[in-house]
Design an enzyme around this catalytic site. Structure first.
Site, PDB file in Angstrom:
ATOM      1  CG  HIS A  63      48.082 -26.417 -20.750  1.00  0.00           C
ATOM      2  ND1 HIS A  63      48.665 -26.155 -19.530  1.00  0.00           N
ATOM      3  CD2 HIS A  63      48.725 -25.628 -21.642  1.00  0.00           C
ATOM      4  CE1 HIS A  63      49.611 -25.225 -19.684  1.00  0.00           C
ATOM      5  NE2 HIS A  63      49.674 -24.897 -20.950  1.00  0.00           N
ATOM      6  CG  ASP A 153      53.290 -23.381 -19.199  1.00  0.00           C
ATOM      7  OD1 ASP A 153      53.977 -22.490 -19.717  1.00  0.00           O
ATOM      8  OD2 ASP A 153      52.178 -23.711 -19.634  1.00  0.00           O
ATOM      9  CG  ASP A 306      50.651 -22.774 -24.450  1.00  0.00           C
ATOM     10  OD1 ASP A 306      50.224 -23.537 -23.561  1.00  0.00           O
ATOM     11  OD2 ASP A 306      50.823 -21.547 -24.267  1.00  0.00           O
ATOM     12  CG  HIS A 310      40.527 -21.906 -21.515  1.00  0.00           C
ATOM     13  ND1 HIS A 310      40.808 -22.235 -20.210  1.00  0.00           N
ATOM     14  CD2 HIS A 310      41.625 -21.259 -21.986  1.00  0.00           C
ATOM     15  CE1 HIS A 310      42.032 -21.812 -19.910  1.00  0.00           C
ATOM     16  NE2 HIS A 310      42.555 -21.227 -20.973  1.00  0.00           N
TER      17      HIS A 310
END
Lengths: 424, 310
Positions: A63, A153, A306, A310
């Site tokens: 991501h 996803d 993955d 954050h």
């Protein structure tokens, strides 16, 4: 830049190579592999003796949070983290803001990557518009704009009927469907694996059945539609068993797991550690063993991180309120190399799951050191010990349960299209 | 021995001697509650903030009375009137409160682990007044105090806990406290409310049938069923729950003659307990509430360093 990588242990499963060799690279392409290659004038020479030389590693599930959530990560920082982790290519998921569900957003990613990224960035488009699970996204356009797969996803396509149509349509387009397999009704308000630790901590659990049931559905749909499906981040005994059985009867299913699923269990959540909160959740010892067994016998095709950055504020909260996910690009290689030390995989097997197989699943011309191929190369020092230090991570976010770990193995050169983009 | 903890987050963290100390202190402090003038100067000048993110009358009032009887200044904050409704994080709320120099924050929070989070970030003491489905140590202590007063000891007691174990912080604190003190806990409840591995928490036996748990029990602890939350998928109906997991005189008759009935409250009459049982001589429900004040006085006293009681 022209390069001669000299005297490294070259491991390239695509050609069945595991021996000490030299590699000559010119104009971004691999010219020649061989022993005792002379260095033509003007070539930079990298002495790779004692090091592993592999096709550039590929992380097929990251991501990059760009567009829209750049405060967590962006294409430039994410690609720097990838390069530092030894990855020459990443496939980035579409749960950005806006969602990568049309040509314009996909083109934005491709163009921004072209100007800012150190590594190859292959966008993954959404399966459904807005990843809302209501109607199919324009997969033809997405592919044309450079997307290498489609996935919603972050969430499953809840409608079984719509998933069937997605698989059928994607097969026609010739694009890989990646499934985030999860039965949301069973997940409920769960925030960690359902088991003894959730009982003790008083946290709502997510049963393994929530994953297994969804994986089984995708397998049956793929079988019915005669279309391939790739299952993202598997984490359970059951998922591995279902996929193993499906493969045995010829279903076109592939899957990936992530380093945390073969390294940690839900014990890591103790202390309400939000850096151990992810989806699917960290599971049990039996599940960790199943991930290793699945990698060893080829049931699991790929290791993907993955990588889910954050912001500190999104993790430094009460456990239930913390967002799911951890960064993984810079810790994947040492954690995966441990599998070699443990005898789960040999080095060829490791390079297969971290480079060759992801390339095949995504249909990209990478994952090989064949003469004529794009010169994406990773040079690894398998003995280099280092500390995972938050301050030294290239990623904008530092949400990793491995901070403070001592690990072994590091990419010391990352070469993309013949250019050294990272050097330790 | 002294009390070495800054905070009281979970009975799991306390050893036998520490629990003993808290119960002994509560026993001696309970005398204050029976005085005409129910106040001692022990915590004079100390400030206690009751920070309640979840509705609670009995626990909050009990902590408030406990603080006041020890002469501490108690301030109550409830989430509905606080900055939480304006989106302030727990960490920021805590820092702001801390700037006002409290000595103790007593908190109730709907999220398991919120206290552990808070305690790591503040210098003052934190007392857990209930966190999610994790622990409710003051309830566990007052339950133990009530049992000890009746039987003189906790070791060897057979305690049946019946109801929604999965969502019960009371059950967890009771299990940790009681098994640490040498009691044997028998659990019963619908399988939808029995969490994985609960028997591994201590000297715990999971029973298929409520009658098996109650049989020859010294204590029957009935847990509250949250009517508003559990009607949907965990139970077919309250009627059926009351029939198979409610305590009525016939089931209670299986327990020892001098067994006591307990409940953390508030009770649902006719669901967990028939009215007859709730009000019978064996019921110690109001004794639990009474003991709550003494136990909380003991907790406040010990996290403040345990100066001599006058």
């Amino acid at each position: 830049m022209n390069l001669l990588i000299k005297g490294g242990r070259v491991i390239d499963p695509s050609q069945g190579i595991d021996e000490t060799m030299d590699i000559l690279i010119a104009d971004g392409v691999i010219l020649e592999l061989g022993k005792g290659l002379g260095s033509p004038e003007g070539f930079q020479v990298i002495d790779a003796s004692g090091l592993l030389v592999t096709p550039g590693l590929i992380d097929m599930h990251v991501h990059l949070r760009d567009p829209g959530l750049e405060y967590k990560e962006d294409i430039a920082t994410g690609s720097r983290a990838a390069a530092a982790g030894g990855f020459t290519s990443v496939a980035c998921m579409p749960n950005t803001s806006p969602v990568i569900d049309n040509k314009a957003v996909a083109s934005y990613v491709v163009n921004k990557a072209m100007s800012e990224a150190l590594v190859n960035v292959f966008p993954v488009g959404a399966i459904t518009k807005g990843s809302k699970g209501e109607s199919l996204a324009e997969m033809g356009d997405l592919k044309e704009a450079g997307c290498v797969a489609v996935s919603d996803d972050g969430k499953p396509v809840c409608s079984t009927e719509l998933m069937r149509r997605a698989l059928e349509y994607a097969k026609g387009v010739g694009i890989t469907v990646i499934s985030h397999s999860e039965d949301l009704a069973l997940v409920g308000e769960g925030v960690m694996n359902e088991g003894f630790v959730s009982t003790e901590l008083g946290l709502k659990g997510i049963p393994w059945a929530a994953e297994d049931i969804a994986v089984a559905r995708e397998v049956y749909l793929a079988e019915f539609a005669g279309a391939p499906v790739h299952i993202a981040h598997i984490s359970t005994v059951g998922s591995a068993r279902i996929i193993r059985n499906a493969k045995a009867r010829g279903v076109k299913v592939t899957c990936e797991t992530a380093p945390h699923y073969f390294t940690l269990t839900d014990e890591a959540v103790r202390g309400y550690n939000t850096n151990a909160k992810m989806n699917p959740p960290l599971r049990s010892d039996a599940d960790v063993a199943a991930m290793k067994a699945g990698l060893a016998d080829g049931t699991i095709d790929a290791i993907a991180t993955d990588h889910a950055p954050h912001h500190l504020d999104e993790k430094d909260v009460e456990f239930n309120l913390a967002l799911n996910g951890i960064v993984g690009l810079e810790t994947s290689l040492p954690l995966s190399l441990k599998l070699v030390e443990e005898g789960v995989l040999d080095l060829k097997g490791l390079v297969s799951v971290m480079s060759c197989n992801p390339a095949k699943i995504l249909g990209i011309d990478r994952g090989t050191l064949r003469a004529g191929a794009v010169a994406d190369v990773t040079i690894i020092d398998p003995a280099k010990e280092w500390d995972v230090d938050a301050a030294k991570l290239e990623s904008k976010s530092k949400n990793s349960p491995f901070i403070g770990w001592k690990v072994k193995g590091k990419a010391v050169y990352t070469v993309v299209k013949g250019q050294v983009v990272y050097q330790a | 021995m002294g009390f070495r903890h800054k905070d009281i987050i979970a009975l799991k963290d306390l050893n036998k001697e520490e629990i003993q100390l808290l119960l002994d202190t509560a026993d001696s402090l309970s005398e204050i509650n029976r005085r005409d003038i129910k106040k001692v100067p022990t915590l004079r000048g100390k400030t206690v903030i009751n920070l309640f993110y979840e509705a609670s009358t009995r626990t909050r009032t009990s902590f408030e009375i406990a603080a006041k009887r020890l002469s501490a200044d108690a301030v109550n904050i409830t989430a509905s009137t606080s900055s939480v409704t304006k989106g302030e994080t727990l960490s920021d709320t805590a820092n702001n409160l801390l700037a006002m120099k409290p000595d103790i924050i007593v908190m109730r929070h709907s999220i398991s682990g919120a206290h552990e989070y808070l305690a790591k970030r503040v210098s003052c003491s934190v007392i857990n007044a209930g966190d999610g489905a994790h622990e409710h140590p003051s309830q566990g202590l007052l339950d133990m105090l009530t049992m000890r007063q009746k039987f003189g000891k906790l070791e060897g007691l057979k305690v049946a806990i019946v109801g929604d174990i999965t969502h019960s912080r009371v059950a967890r604190s009771d299990i940790y406290g009681l098994t640490t003190m040498g009691a044997h806990v028998f659990l019963a409840g619908p399988p939808t409310m029995m969490p994985i591995g609960i028997e591994r928490l201590g000297n715990v036996t999971v029973c298929k049938d409520m009658r098996e748990a109650v049989d020859q029990a010294d204590v029957v602890m009935m847990l509250r069923i949250q009517l508003e939350r559990q009607g949907k998928t965990l139970l077919p109906s309250m009627r059926e729950y009351a029939r198979y997991f409610g305590l009525n005189p016939a089931v209670l008759a299986l327990a020892k003659k001098d067994a006591i009935v307990m409940h953390p409250g508030p009770i649902n009459r006719g669901v967990e307990l028939s009215s007859f049982v709730a009000d019978c001589d064996q019921s110690h429900i109001l004794k639990q509430v009474e003991n709550g004040v003494a136990v909380r006085m003991a907790m406040l006293y010990h996290v403040c360093g345990g100066e001599p009681v006058e």
